[in-house]
Design a protein around this motif. Structure first.
Motif, short mmCIF file in Angstrom:
data_model
loop_
_atom_site.label_atom_id
_atom_site.label_comp_id
_atom_site.label_asym_id
_atom_site.label_seq_id
_atom_site.Cartn_x
_atom_site.Cartn_y
_atom_site.Cartn_z
N LEU A 118 -51.80 -21.49 -32.21
CA LEU A 118 -53.23 -21.53 -31.76
C LEU A 118 -54.25 -22.21 -32.62
O LEU A 118 -55.25 -22.62 -32.09
N TYR A 119 -53.91 -22.07 -34.11
CA TYR A 119 -54.91 -22.94 -34.94
C TYR A 119 -54.89 -24.72 -34.58
O TYR A 119 -56.00 -25.00 -34.37
N LEU A 120 -53.72 -25.02 -34.23
CA LEU A 120 -53.56 -26.67 -33.66
C LEU A 120 -54.28 -26.71 -32.56
O LEU A 120 -55.13 -27.76 -32.47
N SER A 121 -54.02 -25.86 -31.47
CA SER A 121 -54.70 -26.15 -30.16
C SER A 121 -56.16 -25.96 -30.28
O SER A 121 -56.82 -26.46 -29.54
N ARG A 122 -56.47 -24.80 -30.97
CA ARG A 122 -58.08 -24.67 -31.00
C ARG A 122 -58.81 -25.76 -31.51
O ARG A 122 -60.04 -25.86 -31.21
N ASN A 123 -58.18 -26.28 -32.65
CA ASN A 123 -58.99 -27.38 -33.20
C ASN A 123 -58.88 -28.87 -32.37
O ASN A 123 -59.66 -29.65 -32.47
N ILE A 124 -57.56 -28.83 -31.69
CA ILE A 124 -57.68 -30.38 -31.05
C ILE A 124 -57.99 -30.26 -29.50
O ILE A 124 -58.47 -31.23 -29.05
N LEU A 125 -58.00 -28.97 -28.93
CA LEU A 125 -58.38 -28.84 -27.60
C LEU A 125 -59.89 -29.49 -27.40
O LEU A 125 -60.23 -30.30 -26.28
N PRO A 126 -60.97 -28.91 -28.18
CA PRO A 126 -62.31 -29.45 -27.91
C PRO A 126 -62.34 -30.85 -27.80
O PRO A 126 -63.18 -31.63 -27.19
N LEU A 127 -61.41 -31.60 -28.94
CA LEU A 127 -61.29 -33.14 -28.87
C LEU A 127 -61.01 -33.71 -27.59
O LEU A 127 -61.60 -34.66 -27.17
N MET A 128 -59.94 -33.05 -27.18
CA MET A 128 -59.56 -33.55 -25.77
C MET A 128 -60.49 -33.47 -24.68
O MET A 128 -60.53 -34.28 -23.81
N LYS A 130 -63.51 -33.22 -25.09
CA LYS A 130 -64.86 -34.06 -25.30
C LYS A 130 -64.32 -35.71 -24.77
O LYS A 130 -65.36 -36.28 -24.28
N ASN A 131 -63.05 -35.94 -25.33
CA ASN A 131 -62.55 -37.32 -24.87
C ASN A 131 -62.21 -37.39 -23.25
O ASN A 131 -61.88 -38.78 -22.90
N GLY A 132 -62.20 -36.27 -22.55
CA GLY A 132 -61.89 -36.40 -21.23
C GLY A 132 -60.44 -36.75 -20.59
O GLY A 132 -60.18 -37.21 -19.73
N LYS A 133 -59.70 -36.34 -21.72
CA LYS A 133 -58.21 -36.51 -21.57
C LYS A 133 -57.45 -35.56 -22.28
O LYS A 133 -57.83 -35.42 -23.74
N GLY A 134 -56.17 -35.23 -22.05
CA GLY A 134 -55.36 -34.39 -22.90
C GLY A 134 -54.14 -33.81 -22.47
O GLY A 134 -54.25 -33.54 -21.37
N HIS A 135 -53.21 -33.53 -23.05
CA HIS A 135 -51.96 -32.75 -22.83
C HIS A 135 -51.66 -32.08 -23.80
O HIS A 135 -51.12 -32.74 -24.90
N VAL A 136 -51.59 -30.51 -23.71
CA VAL A 136 -50.81 -29.74 -24.83
C VAL A 136 -49.40 -29.45 -24.23
O VAL A 136 -49.30 -28.93 -22.97
N ILE A 137 -48.36 -29.82 -25.02
CA ILE A 137 -46.90 -29.49 -24.73
C ILE A 137 -46.42 -28.66 -25.72
O ILE A 137 -46.37 -28.79 -27.05
N ASN A 138 -46.09 -27.47 -25.20
CA ASN A 138 -45.77 -26.21 -26.18
C ASN A 138 -44.10 -26.25 -25.97
O ASN A 138 -43.75 -26.40 -25.06
N ILE A 139 -43.64 -26.26 -27.28
CA ILE A 139 -42.02 -25.87 -27.22
C ILE A 139 -41.93 -24.46 -27.34
O ILE A 139 -42.08 -23.95 -28.35
N GLY A 140 -41.68 -23.91 -26.05
CA GLY A 140 -41.25 -22.56 -26.04
C GLY A 140 -39.97 -22.42 -26.14
O GLY A 140 -39.37 -22.98 -26.98
N SER A 141 -39.51 -21.24 -25.27
CA SER A 141 -38.14 -20.87 -25.48
C SER A 141 -37.53 -20.35 -24.05
O SER A 141 -38.30 -19.37 -23.86
N ILE A 142 -36.30 -20.32 -23.79
CA ILE A 142 -35.75 -19.29 -22.74
C ILE A 142 -35.79 -17.91 -23.40
O ILE A 142 -35.90 -17.07 -22.75
N ALA A 143 -36.05 -17.83 -24.86
CA ALA A 143 -36.20 -16.48 -25.40
C ALA A 143 -37.59 -15.85 -24.83
O ALA A 143 -37.56 -14.62 -24.92
N GLY A 144 -38.48 -16.72 -24.43
CA GLY A 144 -39.74 -16.31 -23.91
C GLY A 144 -39.70 -15.74 -22.58
O GLY A 144 -40.65 -15.20 -21.92
N VAL A 145 -38.43 -16.00 -21.78
CA VAL A 145 -38.29 -15.82 -20.44
C VAL A 145 -38.00 -14.25 -20.22
O VAL A 145 -38.26 -13.41 -19.24
#
Ligand code: 8X3
Length: 253
Positions: A118-128, A130-145
């Protein structure tokens, strides 16, 4: 990927390190962070020798909200144009019945896997945005299914990663930002050694008699998700070894 800027948390080993290698190979620039700066610097030096790419390294515990925000806000201007954030830091601690669970382990899992993301995404998403581009790739898990026995809290945090990924995707639908959640099954890294608090024998058994996925397999998938045309969004991928059908159904030879 040439000259794209990739931010990777937990980049000192396992999937994070494999992602760093994979993206560097294709000419991307890297911002790598880890709690273990000495190991991270070695990783960065190794990558730099091979691929001659620009790399910034930060000692960063993603659970430290203040530090996350300082690191991002103090990035040199050109490095603030982050193209891809790979939220990889996190992992499991403990594998026992809920009623026997260690609450310190729970706090740490929730803080690193969920709050760190959350902390990283909240800080980086506004930059993305603003820059008009971006991709957030989360490493989840089959444990989350689906939950599995003895994994209530780890499964819970990875389920949170899944729905937070969905939520961010909903809230950025009117922006060029894409959100991907990669959900691996058995990947042989130091994941289980950490989960079992350093018990290597117990960790080894997790990957016995099955050809587990490697960190490089996951990095390939992350790279593929990031390489599809801009109008394509891979929302979620669950990936297992061929001999694994779910978190609990594993065919061992
Ligand atoms: C790693 C996969 O099945 O050990 O997240 O939870 S599992």
């Amino acid at each position: 990927m040439r000259n794209k800027i990739i931010f990777i948390s937990g980049a000192n080993s396992g999937i994070g390190k494999a992602c760093a290698e994979k993206f560097a190979e294709s000419g991307a620039k890297l911002i790598l962070c880890s709690r273990d700066i000495n190991k991270l610097i070695k990783v960065a030096d190794g990558i730099n020798k091979k691929h001659k790419t620009e790399i910034l390294t930060y000692k960063l515990d993603v659970r430290d909200r203040e530090k996350v925000s300082t690191v991002i806000s103090e990035l040199p201007k050109k490095w603030q144009k982050i193209d891809i954030l790979i939220n990889n830091a996190g992992g499991a601690l403990g594998l026992e019945k809920f009623q026997d669970g260690n609450i310190d382990d729970w706090d740490e899992m929730i803080d690193s896997n969920v709050k760190g993301l959350l902390y990283l995404s909240r800080n980086i998403l506004p930059l993305m945005i603003k820059n008009g581009k971006g991709h957030v790739i989360n490493i989840g898990s089959i444990a989350g299914v689906a939950a599995y026995p003895n994994g209530a809290v780890y499964c819970g945090v990875k389920a949170a990663v899944r729905l937070i990924s969905d939520g961010i995707r909903l809230d950025t639908v009117d922006t060029p930002v894409r959100v991907t959640n990669i959900q691996p099954g058995l990947v042989e890294t130091n994941f289980s050694v950490v989960r079992f608090h350093g018990d290597k024998e117990r960790a080894k058994k997790v990957y016995q008699n099955i050809k587990a996925l490697t960190a490089e397999d996951i990095a390939d998938l992350v790279f593929y998700s990031a390489s599809v045309p801009a109008h394509v969004q891979i929302c979620e991928v669950t990936v297992t070894p061929a001999a694994q059908a779910s978190a609990t159904v594993v065919h061992r030879k």
